[in-house]
Design a protein around this motif. Structure first.
Motif, PDB file in Angstrom:
ATOM      1  N   ALA A   9       0.829  -1.207   0.000  1.00  0.00           N
ATOM      2  CA  ALA A   9       0.000   0.000   0.000  1.00  0.00           C
ATOM      3  C   ALA A   9       0.865   1.260   0.000  1.00  0.00           C
ATOM      4  O   ALA A   9       0.599   2.208  -0.740  1.00  0.00           O
ATOM      5  CB  ALA A   9      -0.938  -0.005   1.205  1.00  0.00           C
ATOM      6  N   PHE A  10       1.909   1.271   0.820  1.00  0.00           N
ATOM      7  CA  PHE A  10       2.785   2.439   0.863  1.00  0.00           C
ATOM      8  C   PHE A  10       3.666   2.510  -0.379  1.00  0.00           C
ATOM      9  O   PHE A  10       3.948   3.591  -0.873  1.00  0.00           O
ATOM     10  CB  PHE A  10       3.636   2.426   2.133  1.00  0.00           C
ATOM     11  CG  PHE A  10       2.912   2.994   3.325  1.00  0.00           C
ATOM     12  CD1 PHE A  10       2.941   4.348   3.590  1.00  0.00           C
ATOM     13  CD2 PHE A  10       2.173   2.177   4.159  1.00  0.00           C
ATOM     14  CE1 PHE A  10       2.263   4.881   4.678  1.00  0.00           C
ATOM     15  CE2 PHE A  10       1.494   2.694   5.248  1.00  0.00           C
ATOM     16  CZ  PHE A  10       1.531   4.050   5.505  1.00  0.00           C
ATOM     17  N   GLN A  11       4.093   1.364  -0.888  1.00  0.00           N
ATOM     18  CA  GLN A  11       4.930   1.351  -2.086  1.00  0.00           C
ATOM     19  C   GLN A  11       4.177   1.885  -3.292  1.00  0.00           C
ATOM     20  O   GLN A  11       4.720   2.615  -4.107  1.00  0.00           O
ATOM     21  CB  GLN A  11       5.417  -0.068  -2.366  1.00  0.00           C
ATOM     22  CG  GLN A  11       6.358  -0.174  -3.546  1.00  0.00           C
ATOM     23  CD  GLN A  11       6.889  -1.582  -3.740  1.00  0.00           C
ATOM     24  OE1 GLN A  11       6.497  -2.495  -3.049  1.00  0.00           O
ATOM     25  NE2 GLN A  11       7.761  -1.745  -4.695  1.00  0.00           N
ATOM     26  N   LYS A  12       2.900   1.529  -3.402  1.00  0.00           N
ATOM     27  CA  LYS A  12       2.084   1.968  -4.532  1.00  0.00           C
ATOM     28  C   LYS A  12       1.475   3.347  -4.310  1.00  0.00           C
ATOM     29  O   LYS A  12       0.833   3.892  -5.200  1.00  0.00           O
ATOM     30  CB  LYS A  12       0.963   0.953  -4.805  1.00  0.00           C
ATOM     31  CG  LYS A  12       1.456  -0.439  -5.123  1.00  0.00           C
ATOM     32  CD  LYS A  12       2.301  -0.450  -6.373  1.00  0.00           C
ATOM     33  CE  LYS A  12       2.772  -1.857  -6.685  1.00  0.00           C
ATOM     34  NZ  LYS A  12       3.758  -1.919  -7.727  1.00  0.00           N
ATOM     35  N   GLY A  13       1.644   3.890  -3.106  1.00  0.00           N
ATOM     36  CA  GLY A  13       1.099   5.209  -2.818  1.00  0.00           C
ATOM     37  C   GLY A  13      -0.416   5.219  -2.744  1.00  0.00           C
ATOM     38  O   GLY A  13      -1.045   6.225  -3.087  1.00  0.00           O
TER      39      GLY A  13
END
Length: 66
Positions: A9-13
């Motif tokens: 989730a954080f990697q894909k923003g």
């Protein structure tokens, strides 16, 4: 595992990344585990978020280099 989902989730923003992290922490705090285990699980959740952020930053930096 939920930590993998947080990282992605954080990697894909994703817009709901922060919400996912906070909901996970709330769920951990409500569990029956002892405080030490809860703390370890919360650390893992934040580490997953930081790993996702770092991966996103690395991707963005890599895209800037041509």
């Amino acid at each position: 595992m939920i930590y993998d989902e947080i990282t992605v989730a954080f990697q894909k923003g994703r817009a709901d990344a922060e919400l996912l992290l906070h909901e996970t922490v709330e769920e951990i705090l409500g569990d029956h585990w002892c405080d030490r285990i809860k703390l370890d699980k919360i650390r893992c959740a934040y580490a997953a978020a930081n790993a996702g952020k770092a991966a996103r930053d690395a991707e963005m930096h890599g895209n800037m280099e041509v």
